[in-house]
Every structure is written in structure tokens, then in C-alpha cells.
Design a protein around this motif. Structure first.
Motif, PDB file in Angstrom:
ATOM      1  N   VAL A 113     -41.299  51.927  57.653  1.00 52.66           N
ATOM      2  CA  VAL A 113     -41.985  51.151  56.624  1.00 52.66           C
ATOM      3  C   VAL A 113     -43.472  51.129  56.961  1.00 52.66           C
ATOM      4  CG1 VAL A 113     -42.214  48.871  55.558  1.00 52.66           C
ATOM      5  CG2 VAL A 113     -39.944  49.730  56.207  1.00 52.66           C
ATOM      6  N   LYS A 114     -44.301  51.474  55.965  1.00 51.72           N
ATOM      7  CA  LYS A 114     -45.734  51.597  56.234  1.00 51.72           C
ATOM      8  C   LYS A 114     -46.549  51.341  54.980  1.00 51.72           C
ATOM      9  CE  LYS A 114     -46.000  56.608  55.338  1.00 51.72           C
ATOM     10  NZ  LYS A 114     -46.376  57.916  55.914  1.00 51.72           N
ATOM     11  N   VAL A 115     -47.847  51.180  55.177  1.00 53.18           N
ATOM     12  CA  VAL A 115     -48.803  51.054  54.079  1.00 53.18           C
ATOM     13  C   VAL A 115     -49.304  52.454  53.735  1.00 53.18           C
ATOM     14  CG1 VAL A 115     -51.039  50.127  53.363  1.00 53.18           C
ATOM     15  CG2 VAL A 115     -49.465  48.715  54.728  1.00 53.18           C
ATOM     16  N   SER A 116     -49.331  52.772  52.434  1.00 54.55           N
ATOM     17  CA  SER A 116     -49.708  54.113  51.974  1.00 54.55           C
ATOM     18  C   SER A 116     -50.608  54.013  50.754  1.00 54.55           C
ATOM     19  CB  SER A 116     -48.458  54.919  51.601  1.00 54.55           C
ATOM     20  OG  SER A 116     -47.511  54.959  52.642  1.00 54.55           O
ATOM     21  N   PRO A 117     -51.351  55.093  50.451  1.00 56.86           N
ATOM     22  CA  PRO A 117     -52.088  55.143  49.184  1.00 56.86           C
ATOM     23  C   PRO A 117     -51.119  55.080  48.011  1.00 56.86           C
ATOM     24  CG  PRO A 117     -52.861  56.845  50.695  1.00 56.86           C
ATOM     25  CD  PRO A 117     -51.614  56.284  51.295  1.00 56.86           C
ATOM     26  N   ILE A 118     -51.548  54.476  46.919  1.00 61.73           N
ATOM     27  CA  ILE A 118     -50.676  54.333  45.760  1.00 61.73           C
ATOM     28  C   ILE A 118     -50.271  55.685  45.183  1.00 61.73           C
ATOM     29  CG2 ILE A 118     -52.600  54.161  44.120  1.00 61.73           C
ATOM     30  CD1 ILE A 118     -50.925  52.161  42.532  1.00 61.73           C
ATOM     31  N   ALA A 119     -51.122  56.706  45.362  1.00 60.11           N
ATOM     32  CA  ALA A 119     -50.837  58.029  44.802  1.00 60.11           C
ATOM     33  C   ALA A 119     -50.112  58.934  45.790  1.00 60.11           C
ATOM     34  CB  ALA A 119     -52.129  58.687  44.334  1.00 60.11           C
ATOM     35  N   SER A 120     -49.353  58.354  46.706  1.00 59.37           N
ATOM     36  CA  SER A 120     -48.606  59.165  47.674  1.00 59.37           C
ATOM     37  C   SER A 120     -47.549  60.034  46.998  1.00 59.37           C
ATOM     38  CB  SER A 120     -47.925  58.260  48.706  1.00 59.37           C
ATOM     39  OG  SER A 120     -48.887  57.572  49.476  1.00 59.37           O
ATOM     40  N   HIS A 121     -47.094  59.619  45.823  1.00 59.63           N
ATOM     41  CA  HIS A 121     -46.104  60.366  45.052  1.00 59.63           C
ATOM     42  C   HIS A 121     -46.531  60.323  43.581  1.00 59.63           C
ATOM     43  CE1 HIS A 121     -43.702  59.705  48.686  1.00 59.63           C
ATOM     44  NE2 HIS A 121     -43.911  58.409  48.535  1.00 59.63           N
ATOM     45  N   PRO A 122     -45.973  61.193  42.754  1.00 57.57           N
ATOM     46  CA  PRO A 122     -46.289  61.152  41.314  1.00 57.57           C
ATOM     47  C   PRO A 122     -45.824  59.828  40.689  1.00 57.57           C
ATOM     48  CG  PRO A 122     -45.283  63.242  41.908  1.00 57.57           C
ATOM     49  CD  PRO A 122     -45.131  62.363  43.105  1.00 57.57           C
ATOM     50  N   ILE A 123     -46.749  59.086  40.095  1.00 57.78           N
ATOM     51  CA  ILE A 123     -46.459  57.745  39.585  1.00 57.78           C
ATOM     52  C   ILE A 123     -45.808  57.821  38.212  1.00 57.78           C
ATOM     53  CG2 ILE A 123     -47.471  55.538  38.874  1.00 57.78           C
ATOM     54  CD1 ILE A 123     -49.689  56.016  40.912  1.00 57.78           C
ATOM     55  N   LEU A 124     -44.711  57.084  38.059  1.00 59.08           N
ATOM     56  CA  LEU A 124     -44.051  56.952  36.759  1.00 59.08           C
ATOM     57  C   LEU A 124     -44.589  55.735  36.006  1.00 59.08           C
ATOM     58  CD1 LEU A 124     -41.870  57.751  34.709  1.00 59.08           C
ATOM     59  CD2 LEU A 124     -40.232  56.417  36.061  1.00 59.08           C
ATOM     60  N   GLY A 125     -44.764  54.628  36.696  1.00 56.63           N
ATOM     61  CA  GLY A 125     -45.248  53.408  36.052  1.00 56.63           C
ATOM     62  C   GLY A 125     -45.082  52.228  36.986  1.00 56.63           C
ATOM     63  N   ALA A 126     -45.261  51.028  36.450  1.00 52.05           N
ATOM     64  CA  ALA A 126     -45.191  49.813  37.254  1.00 52.05           C
ATOM     65  C   ALA A 126     -44.405  48.738  36.523  1.00 52.05           C
ATOM     66  CB  ALA A 126     -46.601  49.311  37.579  1.00 52.05           C
ATOM     67  N   VAL A 127     -43.766  47.856  37.298  1.00 50.73           N
ATOM     68  CA  VAL A 127     -43.018  46.726  36.744  1.00 50.73           C
ATOM     69  C   VAL A 127     -43.420  45.454  37.485  1.00 50.73           C
ATOM     70  CG1 VAL A 127     -41.042  48.099  35.985  1.00 50.73           C
ATOM     71  CG2 VAL A 127     -41.072  47.163  38.307  1.00 50.73           C
ATOM     72  N   ARG A 128     -43.238  44.323  36.811  1.00 52.13           N
ATOM     73  CA  ARG A 128     -43.582  43.021  37.410  1.00 52.13           C
ATOM     74  C   ARG A 128     -42.348  42.124  37.380  1.00 52.13           C
ATOM     75  NH1 ARG A 128     -49.016  40.706  35.453  1.00 52.13           N
ATOM     76  NH2 ARG A 128     -49.683  42.236  37.023  1.00 52.13           N
ATOM     77  N   PRO A 129     -41.728  41.888  38.532  1.00 47.77           N
ATOM     78  CA  PRO A 129     -40.496  41.083  38.560  1.00 47.77           C
ATOM     79  C   PRO A 129     -40.655  39.674  38.012  1.00 47.77           C
ATOM     80  CG  PRO A 129     -40.743  42.321  40.596  1.00 47.77           C
ATOM     81  CD  PRO A 129     -42.019  42.497  39.839  1.00 47.77           C
ATOM     82  N   ASP A 130     -41.829  39.074  38.160  1.00 46.16           N
ATOM     83  CA  ASP A 130     -42.011  37.689  37.696  1.00 46.16           C
ATOM     84  C   ASP A 130     -42.967  37.613  36.511  1.00 46.16           C
ATOM     85  OD1 ASP A 130     -44.231  38.430  39.124  1.00 46.16           O
ATOM     86  OD2 ASP A 130     -44.492  36.504  40.138  1.00 46.16           O
TER      87      ASP A 130
END
Length: 378
Positions: free
Chosen positions: A335-352
Motif C-alpha cells: 500500500v503506497k501513495v501514487s500519482p493519480i495518473a498511475s493508471h488510465p482513469i475511468l472516473g471518480a465516485v463519492r461514497p458520502d
């Protein structure tokens, strides 16, 4: 894949295609022997990285399929237990109803007579007393009818629950067999990854890691330059902050497919556990998180939101802010901190995103459970 890596692969493919499709001279010449297959040492790093990324993605896709089946199996096992308890109660009620019906039959046999109630009324010295007795007899008859009705209803309910229990058990066995098949598929994909990595030299592994870092850095620069992220320094919600703190506390723990902590995690295991500890239970898999949680534009990202990757939503990480995520990346990593573009982005969701969404879901689950109990009672 970044633009630069894609250009490298496309260029290599074009050169290879040009070689194969080159025109043959008019004069007859012997056909050249087919070129020998290249060894791993002869293959370019870009090609090796593409193969590895493909294998990693296939392994993660198989993992998410396994997780989904495991979640369905877990729910089905709970349904089997519920039906077994309901069936046990129905059989106990049926036993009591049969006992009452047996007592009724004995009483009716002991009190039987060939004289009809009408004749008894005509022969009675006190017709009013006979009428009163008839009222009591009528009441007893109604009670007997109710006893028979309860027996019939108990038998019908027990039979219905027995059929449901058998069907639920069959479904559980089917899911268990599918779970084993999915588990074997994950192991096969991971074996392919390990086999390729084992064939590489130390120099190749070092060059591969450096090439991948460069690729991610380039993708991150392109993503930031596109303006997809807002410059606003958004704060997390109360639960989002708790989820972020939990996820960050897991830094350094190893990735393991199918794991939900506390010592190991896969990608969706980390995000679901983090939000679960924050008081918002999430679906188990990245695909379900993408399908069922409220989606938001990337420019509205705030810490705690989930970033979903690849066209089939097979990877997920948690946004930290400033273009970073925390993630459980893949087999062999932590488990680590990575750049957001480490993989091809599909989208984002907000659980709350909807504050009352979980309360509404809890209420709906409770209503569904009550409806199921009412159906069983009928």
C-alpha cells in the motif's frame, strides 16, 4: 499507457509490419527461413512493460471477479441460514398444529352421536337451554375450524420454505463451485506474472522500473496540464477524513488478492475497509463501487473520493488531494501513495455524496428483510 510508450509500441509494430509485407522480387529466390523467436533478453523494455501491465491487469480483473463471487456466496450463505431457521420454526409450528388437530379428533370421536342437533332441540325439556348449548357447540366448531385452518396453513408454509431452502442451497453450491473456478483463474494469472518476472535479469528489472516511473511521470504531467483537476484545496467530509486516515495507516502493508485487511489488502479491499471504518459500508469490488456509488467530475475531487481505473473498472484508489492517491497497487507491492495518473482513469465516485444515502440504504435493507419475513409468514 502513456503517449510516448504508445508511440514506441506503434512504431515497432509499423516497422515489423513493413518487414513482413515488403514486396517479393520478380525473380524466383528461395524463401527465407522464419526468424527465430526472440528471447526475453532481446525484447525491448517497452514491450516487456506492456506485457507485464497486461498480465497485472488480467490478474486484477480475475481478482475482482473472485471477490464478486465471494460476496455473492457470503450473502447466499446468510440467506440459507435464514431460511433454515424459518423452516425450523415452521416445522415446530406444524408439530404443534398437528398435536392440536389430534386432540380435536379425539374429542370429536369421544363426543360423537347419531342424533342431529335439530332432533336434540325437539326432544329437550328446556329448548332455551338447548339453544344455549347449541351456541357453545357452534363456538367449539369455529375453534375446530380455526385449528384445521392453522394446520393447513402450517403445512403449506413448511412446504414452501422447504422448497426455498433447497433452491437456496443449490444456489450456494453453484456459487461455491464458481468461487473455486475464479480462484484458480487468479492463481493462473499470477503464475504468468511470476513466470515473466523470473525470466528477467537484474538489469532488465531495473530498466523496467525506471521506464515505468518515467511513463507514470509523463502521464501525470499530461493529466495535470489538461486541467482535469481543480486548483481548489478542497477539504474532506467528516467521514471522508476518517476514511483517508484509515487508508494512510495501512501504508507499507502488502497487497494480496482477495484480502480485506487488517494485515493485507487488495485495491477494493482497502477502499471498502477504509470507508467501512468511517461508518459508510461500501460494495466489495471496484466494479460495484463504480456502478453503485454517486459519480462526480474529476475537477470536483476531494480527499476520500475514490478514483476508478481502466475501462472495466478493475482498479480503485482513494484520492488524497494535490493529485495523489493511496492505493494497494498489485501483487508484489505494498500500500503506497501514487500519482493519480498511475493508471488510465475511468472516473471518480463519492461514497458520502448524499449524506442520508446510507441511512436510506439501511432503511431499504430493513424493509426488504421485513418483506421477506412477511412472505415467509404467508
Amino acid at each position: 499507457m502513456s503517449g510516448r510508450l504508445l508511440r514506441l509500441v506503434c512504431t515497432a509494430a509499423a516497422v515489423a509490419a513493413g518487414t513482413v509485407l515488403a514486396p517479393v522480387p520478380a525473380t524466383a529466390v528461395p524463401e527465407p527461413d522464419a526468424p527465430a523467436e526472440r528471447t526475453v533478453a532481446e525484447r525491448p523494455v517497452a514491450e516487456l512493460l506492456t506485457d507485464l501491465q497486461t498480465l497485472y491487469r488480467e490478474a486484477e480483473q480475475a481478482t475482482e471477479t473472485y471477490n464478486s463471487t465471494e460476496e455473492k456466496l457470503r450473502k447466499q450463505q446468510a440467506e440459507v441460514r435464514r431460511l433454515d431457521l424459518a423452516l425450523a420454526r415452521a416445522r415446530l409450528s406444524l408439530h404443534d398444529s398437528r398435536g392440536a388437530a389430534g386432540r380435536l379428533a379425539r374429542q370429536q370421536y369421544q363426543n360423537s352421536t347419531d342424533i342431529s342437533p335439530y332432533v336434540r332441540l325437539l326432544l329437550a325439556r328446556d329448548p332455551q337451554h338447548a339453544l344455549d348449548q347449541g351456541h357453545v357447540i357452534g363456538q367449539l366448531a369455529r375453534e375446530r375450524a380455526e385449528t384445521i385452518g392453522r394446520l393447513t396453513g402450517s403445512e403449506r408454509k413448511a412446504d414452501g420454505l422447504a422448497r426455498k431452502a433447497r433452491t437456496a442451497l443449490d444456489t450456494q453450491l453453484t456459487l461455491a463451485a464458481r468461487q473455486k473456478k475464479d480462484r484458480d483463474a487468479v492463481r493462473k494469472k499470477l503464475h504468468d506474472v511470476e513466470e515473466l518476472l523470473a525470466s528477467l535479469t537484474e538489469e532488465q528489472l531495473t530498466e523496467l522500473a525506471r521506464f515505468e516511473e518515467d511513463e507514470v511521470a509523463e502521464a501525470q504531467d499530461e493529466f495535470i496540464a489538461s486541467g482535469a483537476l481543480s486548483d481548489d484545496d478542497r477539504k474532506p467530509s467528516s467521514r471522508g477524513g476518517k476514511a483517508v486516515r484509515y487508508a494512510m495507516d495501512q501504508l507499507g502493508k502488502p497487497y494480496k488478492w482477495g484480502a480485506e485487511g487488517p494485515g493485507e489488502y487488495d485495491c477494493s479491499g482497502l477502499t471498502s475497509q477504509a470507508w467501512g471504518h468511517a461508518g459508510t459500508p461500501l460494495p466489495r469490488t471496484s466494479q460495484e463501487q463504480w456502478a453503485r456509488l454517486p459519480r462526480i467530475p474529476l475537477e470536483e475531487l476531494r480527499p476520500g473520493d475514490l478514483v476508478v481505473y481502466f475501462p472495466d473498472a478493475t482498479h480503485v484508489g482513494m484520492y488524497l488531494g494535490k493529485g495523489k492517491i493511496v492505493q494497494a497497487p498489485r501483487t508484489g507491492e505494498k500500500v503506497k501513495v501514487s500519482p493519480i495518473a498511475s493508471h488510465p482513469i475511468l472516473g471518480a465516485v463519492r461514497p458520502d455524496k448524499a449524506p442520508d444515502a446510507q441511512d436510506a440504504q439501511d432503511a431499504q435493507d430493513a424493509q426488504d428483510a421485513q418483506d421477506a419475513q412477511d412472505r415467509d409468514a404467508r
